[in-house]
Design an enzyme around this catalytic site. Structure first.
Site, mmCIF file in Angstrom:
data_model
loop_
_atom_site.group_PDB
_atom_site.id
_atom_site.type_symbol
_atom_site.label_atom_id
_atom_site.label_comp_id
_atom_site.label_asym_id
_atom_site.label_seq_id
_atom_site.Cartn_x
_atom_site.Cartn_y
_atom_site.Cartn_z
ATOM 1 C CB SER A 159 -0.845 0.351 1.139
ATOM 2 O OG SER A 159 -2.167 0.818 1.493
ATOM 3 N NE ARG A 229 -7.471 1.262 11.586
ATOM 4 C CZ ARG A 229 -6.419 1.427 11.428
ATOM 5 N NH1 ARG A 229 -6.340 1.828 10.345
ATOM 6 N NH2 ARG A 229 -6.146 -0.439 11.268
ATOM 7 C CG ASP A 324 -6.239 -3.956 -3.139
ATOM 8 O OD1 ASP A 324 -7.446 -3.555 -2.789
ATOM 9 O OD2 ASP A 324 -5.161 -4.125 -2.669
ATOM 10 C CG HIS A 357 -5.826 -2.169 0.449
ATOM 11 N ND1 HIS A 357 -4.474 -2.047 -0.318
ATOM 12 C CD2 HIS A 357 -5.710 -1.715 1.607
ATOM 13 C CE1 HIS A 357 -3.460 -1.070 -0.323
ATOM 14 N NE2 HIS A 357 -4.168 -0.849 0.963
ATOM 15 C CG ASP A 358 -6.683 -5.249 5.790
ATOM 16 O OD1 ASP A 358 -6.040 -4.510 5.402
ATOM 17 O OD2 ASP A 358 -7.314 -5.595 6.667
#
Lengths: 380, 380
Positions: A159, A229, A324, A357-358
């Site tokens: 990222s 968040r 992602d 994405h994680d």
């Protein structure tokens, strides 16, 4: 009984963070000059005699120097990329000397908004200058100098960390032999910037933000950081993964006709938001998301990414994940294509993963096998 | 000079909203009982003698009764679906009697959080009961009774409006001949619910929210509502459209190293957020997003959408848009498949459009031609 004996054999074990002070002023891309600065870092493994086995691990948005092992004072505090780094792990500390760093502007001990402004003795707060990915590279290069590392065997990041690896390869081409860029992009899209702006506006419009000088007011913009968040978490995960993990499951008791937590996904998001808001600094969050927005090496080369990559000498491994949507595989292919046009050695893999994405933080077997093979082939 | 003469020939012209009072109590799905209620509505065209040409237009999240034409007191206030409704337009008011409605819990004149609680004389605020899509249908059916409409020739809606059309077809099968369901879904995904929860938390944690009783405190949770709308706008548009409209363009002056508006997409989002926060009610926003979360006709039928649609007698037109990631085409196909398994007449079109979820409000020629053809074939 020692703490070490309870750690798995492939853990780097108990680690201690170190702080390095750099006295020379640093001129930032904005034109602002930082009068010296500190960087927190950790190292795992041993630097070899040839100083040719060093690997820099660049943190993502909420990352920091504690990338592997556990803290002596808190054995439950495991490094954020511990599944990757250790003896026998894909980034093998028996072979490599691995360096984790907290970036400039961070909130884990490096100079940043919560550290003291040497001119006033009080926290910088909103007066800490905005930094770019290239500024982070400049600061990290001073750390490399201090550690006696002329060239990194590899620089790896996911990222925003991948952006730092790219910037290193462009800004300091002779100091990077391999760049490992994971789940990243050559620049943010308008949609990415838009999500960041909502997150920042949540923080900035929190009445407890006080223009970024909340330390002096004895407040913390927790509401705003929590919202930022929560929103981030939605974009880090795939729609599919959320469906799989939470679906539309209601917590016990069914519909309550209220705005309390009823769906499990709400419970998860609010928990993540609360946890983050209690441990991260809002000014750092603002600053790091702006660094993300600004990153655009092609922008400095007339919009031409191929031209931007012209100075690069490093070999690249580029990895993306099928689900992602924040940094989609197509964005990684832009990086690959521009490097290929520069006749660089590039390996590219699009890993099938449901985790969005994680995924870059998880130990998917295919993904880790790929990293292991790549690192195994690096000569030191 | 009259206002009418400046309006295009295919406008329904100047329209006046009407209010209908329903004195009989309404028992909601939550079990709460609403002691009578008001609904605001507008009508365009003439109800025919057979009362067979009525079309109900169900509003989406921020929609209301003013669907077409202009207000006498404000000729610039054009109805939200004016491009669709009018003499000669796809939903032709020379043929159809079209009804627009502001739903229960709304903030445009129908009974809702900002209207007076008859028991106290003060605004309901957070005490207004949560309503479901099925409750909206129950309220709308009273309006149909009042207007002397036994069966609607068609009920049309996009997004949350499409859910109302589905609920009508299930709850009142003999009162709907055609259901036109656009850019909708049979239920929200975990990701959709997650976005809604962030939006609601933004509102609820705004210090000016006061537990929903902000009217009494003389405040408005503008920050929270603004954030909710900014976030909404990202999900209403496609990544491609944002890239096309804004890209990474910076406003004049380039990078300012600040958190002010620098990218054009930030300017757009903040403008949309501010505008909405100044004109919409936060309690209504909360209530309508919860109605979205709860909508799940299959949930009332053991998770089986085919079983949920068993009572349906209406013909359906289902439309989705290729770049709508909020309510993706795959979600529309779930509706189509379940209706087909019930041997209903269903037409389905996936329209190529770059505009994402918002496409349903635009006058894409292919999309409008499709609606025109469908309405032309409805016998009245």
């Amino acid at each position: 009984m020692s703490i070490d004996t309870s750690l798995p054999a492939d853990s780097v074990g108990v680690v201690a963070a170190r702080s390095a002070h750099f006295a020379a002023p640093l001129t930032l891309k904005s034109g602002a000059v930082l009068p010296g600065f500190d960087l927190m870092y950790e190292t795992y493994g041993e630097l070899n005699a040839a100083r040719s086995n060093a690997v820099l691990v660049c943190p993502a948005l909420s990352g920091h120097h504690h990338a592997a092992g556990v803290r002596a004072d808190d054995p439950s505090n495991v490094g954020w990329w511990d599944n990757l780094i250790g003896p026998g792990k894909p980034l093998d500390t028996r072979k490599f000397f691995v360096v984790g760093v907290n970036n400039l502007g961070g909130c884990h001990g490096s100079s940043g908004p919560i550290s003291a402004n040497p001119e006033t003795g009080r926290p910088w707060g909103a007066d800490f200058p905005l930094v770019t990915v290239e500024d982070w590279v400049a600061a990290q290069s001073r750390l490399a100098d201090l550690l006696g590392i002329d060239a990194w065997a590899a620089i790896i990041g996911g990222s925003l960390g991948g952006m730092q690896a790219m910037a290193w390869a462009i800004e300091c081409p002779t100091r990077v032999r391999h760049a490992v860029v994971i789940a990243s992009a050559p620049k943010l899209t308008a949609q990415n910037i838009a999500f960041n702006d909502v997150a920042r506006q949540a923080i900035i419009t929190d009445p407890d933000f006080h223009g970024g000088h909340y330390y002096e007011h004895g407040t913390l913009p927790r509401r705003g950081l929590r919202l930022a968040r929560m929103l981030g978490h939605i974009t880090y995960q795939s729609d599919d993964l959320m469906a799989e993990k939470f679906g539309r499951r209601l917590r016990a008791g069914g519909r309550k006709f209220s705005y309390e937590v009823e769906f499990e996904v709400e419970s998860y998001l609010r928990y993540q938001g609360d946890k983050f808001a209690a441990s991260f600094d809002a000014n750092t969050y603002l600053l790091a998301t702006r660094a993300l927005d600004y990153f655009d090496p092609a922008g400095n080369a007339g919009g031409d990414l191929t031209a931007a990559f012209a100075p690069v000498r490093a070999d690249f491994l580029v990895v993306s994940f099928s689900t992602d949507w924040r940094f989609a595989p197509s964005r990684s292919r832009e990086i690959v294509d521009a490097l290929m046009r520069n006749r660089r050695n590039v390996s590219y893999a699009e890993v099938e993963s449901s985790a969005g994405h994680d995924s870059f933080l998880l130990d998917d077997p295919h993904y880790h096998a790929l990293l292991r093979a790549y690192f195994d082939n690096i000569t030191v």
